[in-house]
Scaffold this motif. Structure first.
Motif, PDB file in Angstrom:
ATOM      1  N   ILE A 139      11.413  46.446  39.996  1.00  0.00           N
ATOM      2  CA  ILE A 139      12.039  47.055  41.157  1.00  0.00           C
ATOM      3  C   ILE A 139      12.795  45.937  41.871  1.00  0.00           C
ATOM      4  N   GLU A 140      14.029  46.234  42.281  1.00  0.00           N
ATOM      5  CA  GLU A 140      14.884  45.178  42.803  1.00  0.00           C
ATOM      6  C   GLU A 140      15.860  45.745  43.812  1.00  0.00           C
ATOM      7  N   TYR A 141      16.102  44.977  44.861  1.00  0.00           N
ATOM      8  CA  TYR A 141      17.133  45.292  45.837  1.00  0.00           C
ATOM      9  C   TYR A 141      18.089  44.112  45.889  1.00  0.00           C
ATOM     10  N   THR A 142      19.390  44.382  45.754  1.00  0.00           N
ATOM     11  CA  THR A 142      20.404  43.337  45.811  1.00  0.00           C
ATOM     12  C   THR A 142      21.446  43.702  46.852  1.00  0.00           C
ATOM     13  N   ARG A 143      21.805  42.734  47.664  1.00  0.00           N
ATOM     14  CA  ARG A 143      22.900  42.910  48.623  1.00  0.00           C
ATOM     15  C   ARG A 143      23.883  41.763  48.420  1.00  0.00           C
ATOM     16  N   ILE A 144      25.137  42.109  48.242  1.00  0.00           N
ATOM     17  CA  ILE A 144      26.198  41.114  48.093  1.00  0.00           C
ATOM     18  C   ILE A 144      27.294  41.483  49.083  1.00  0.00           C
ATOM     19  N   ASN A 145      27.513  40.621  50.054  1.00  0.00           N
ATOM     20  CA  ASN A 145      28.512  40.894  51.080  1.00  0.00           C
ATOM     21  C   ASN A 145      29.922  40.863  50.495  1.00  0.00           C
ATOM     22  N   PRO A 146      30.873  41.548  51.165  1.00  0.00           N
ATOM     23  CA  PRO A 146      32.262  41.495  50.702  1.00  0.00           C
ATOM     24  C   PRO A 146      32.790  40.064  50.639  1.00  0.00           C
ATOM     25  N   TRP A 147      33.633  39.809  49.699  1.00  0.00           N
ATOM     26  CA  TRP A 147      34.328  38.553  49.431  1.00  0.00           C
ATOM     27  C   TRP A 147      33.484  37.527  48.673  1.00  0.00           C
ATOM     28  N   VAL A 148      32.210  37.820  48.447  1.00  0.00           N
ATOM     29  CA  VAL A 148      31.419  36.926  47.607  1.00  0.00           C
ATOM     30  C   VAL A 148      31.983  37.014  46.192  1.00  0.00           C
ATOM     31  N   TYR A 149      32.051  35.910  45.510  1.00  0.00           N
ATOM     32  CA  TYR A 149      32.608  35.752  44.159  1.00  0.00           C
ATOM     33  C   TYR A 149      34.136  35.745  44.138  1.00  0.00           C
ATOM     34  N   GLU A 150      34.794  35.979  45.255  1.00  0.00           N
ATOM     35  CA  GLU A 150      36.253  36.021  45.286  1.00  0.00           C
ATOM     36  C   GLU A 150      36.792  34.736  45.891  1.00  0.00           C
ATOM     37  N   HIS A 151      38.070  34.459  45.634  1.00  0.00           N
ATOM     38  CA  HIS A 151      38.745  33.315  46.231  1.00  0.00           C
ATOM     39  C   HIS A 151      40.213  33.659  46.333  1.00  0.00           C
ATOM     40  N   TYR A 152      40.887  33.116  47.338  1.00  0.00           N
ATOM     41  CA  TYR A 152      42.298  33.444  47.512  1.00  0.00           C
ATOM     42  C   TYR A 152      43.164  32.848  46.414  1.00  0.00           C
ATOM     43  N   ILE A 153      42.642  31.862  45.679  1.00  0.00           N
ATOM     44  CA  ILE A 153      43.348  31.355  44.501  1.00  0.00           C
ATOM     45  C   ILE A 153      42.727  32.057  43.291  1.00  0.00           C
ATOM     46  N   PRO A 154      43.447  32.950  42.624  1.00  0.00           N
ATOM     47  CA  PRO A 154      42.843  33.761  41.559  1.00  0.00           C
ATOM     48  C   PRO A 154      42.216  32.946  40.427  1.00  0.00           C
ATOM     49  N   ASN A 155      42.712  31.761  40.180  1.00  0.00           N
ATOM     50  CA  ASN A 155      42.194  30.958  39.085  1.00  0.00           C
ATOM     51  C   ASN A 155      40.746  30.522  39.294  1.00  0.00           C
ATOM     52  N   ILE A 156      40.298  30.419  40.534  1.00  0.00           N
ATOM     53  CA  ILE A 156      38.945  29.919  40.767  1.00  0.00           C
ATOM     54  C   ILE A 156      38.022  30.976  41.368  1.00  0.00           C
ATOM     55  N   THR A 157      38.262  32.240  41.036  1.00  0.00           N
ATOM     56  CA  THR A 157      37.303  33.276  41.396  1.00  0.00           C
ATOM     57  C   THR A 157      36.094  33.158  40.470  1.00  0.00           C
ATOM     58  N   TYR A 158      35.038  33.847  40.814  1.00  0.00           N
ATOM     59  CA  TYR A 158      33.808  33.814  40.030  1.00  0.00           C
ATOM     60  C   TYR A 158      33.895  34.867  38.927  1.00  0.00           C
ATOM     61  N   LYS A 159      35.016  34.881  38.214  1.00  0.00           N
ATOM     62  CA  LYS A 159      35.264  35.866  37.162  1.00  0.00           C
ATOM     63  C   LYS A 159      35.898  35.177  35.958  1.00  0.00           C
ATOM     64  N   HIS A 160      35.759  35.829  34.810  1.00  0.00           N
ATOM     65  CA  HIS A 160      36.445  35.397  33.600  1.00  0.00           C
ATOM     66  C   HIS A 160      37.078  36.633  32.990  1.00  0.00           C
ATOM     67  N   ILE A 161      38.400  36.669  32.946  1.00  0.00           N
ATOM     68  CA  ILE A 161      39.169  37.816  32.473  1.00  0.00           C
ATOM     69  C   ILE A 161      38.649  39.094  33.140  1.00  0.00           C
ATOM     70  N   ASP A 162      38.554  39.060  34.471  1.00  0.00           N
ATOM     71  CA  ASP A 162      38.098  40.158  35.320  1.00  0.00           C
ATOM     72  C   ASP A 162      36.656  40.591  35.063  1.00  0.00           C
ATOM     73  N   TYR A 163      35.851  39.766  34.429  1.00  0.00           N
ATOM     74  CA  TYR A 163      34.434  40.049  34.226  1.00  0.00           C
ATOM     75  C   TYR A 163      33.628  39.185  35.196  1.00  0.00           C
TER      76      TYR A 163
END
Length: 172
Positions: A139-163
């Motif tokens: 059983i798990e509860y997760t909360r992730i606020n908006p803008w977490v994993y994002e960055h205004y420079i698209p190259n350094i977001t917390y994503k790889h090919i939108d994953y």
């Protein structure tokens, strides 16, 4: 997509996809104060550009300091995160409650003023119960606020090919 010096038959520019290097560095320390408890503390950074940076190979470096200092004089900061995790092993390891906290962006001054608009964090609170040696109940509860994993420079977001490289649910 970026235009090339070639054109298509209709005269429009031929477009090509340009891939930019992205690097991830991580420091993690896990200790077991007792047989029934573990603590982990770490930090990570995502950066791009001109190859591996030697500063991120220092095993005890706090990347948030480098995040602000390496990009001085330009608009190419990095995307640093700090995280904490604890887990308990109770009832002969059958019950395992855990808590994880992930902080991407924070300003101490704004937090002290109760202004959390620019404080980007996420956390997970959960428990796992193992029974009959082959079954487990989570059983798990997760909360992730908006803008977490994002960055205004698209190259350094917390994503790889939108994953998402972070939590699979992404932002709330």
């Amino acid at each position: 997509y970026y235009p090339t010096d070639r054109t298509l038959e209709d005269g429009s520019p031929r477009l090509r996809k340009s891939y930019i290097d992205k690097f991830i560095a991580l420091n993690l320390l896990t200790i077991h104060p007792s047989a029934w408890w573990s603590l982990s503390l770490g930090n990570s950074v995502i950066y791009g550009g001109n190859g591996v940076q030697a500063e991120y190979l220092i095993p005890f470096m706090l990347y948030k300091f480098l995040d602000h200092n390496l990009g001085r004089g330009n608009d190419y900061g990095n995307n640093g995160q700090i995280f904490f995790d604890t887990k308990f092993y109770l009832l002969e390891n059958k019950l395992q409650p855990y808590f994880t906290f992930f902080l991407e962006n924070a300003s101490i001054r704004e937090v002290l003023d109760n202004d959390y608009a620019k404080t980007w964090f996420g956390y997970t609170l959960g428990s796992q119960y193992n029974f009959l040696e082959q079954f487990q109940f989570n059983i798990e509860y997760t909360r992730i606020n908006p803008w977490v994993y994002e960055h205004y420079i698209p190259n350094i977001t917390y994503k790889h090919i939108d994953y998402e490289l972070g939590h699979w649910i992404g932002q709330n």
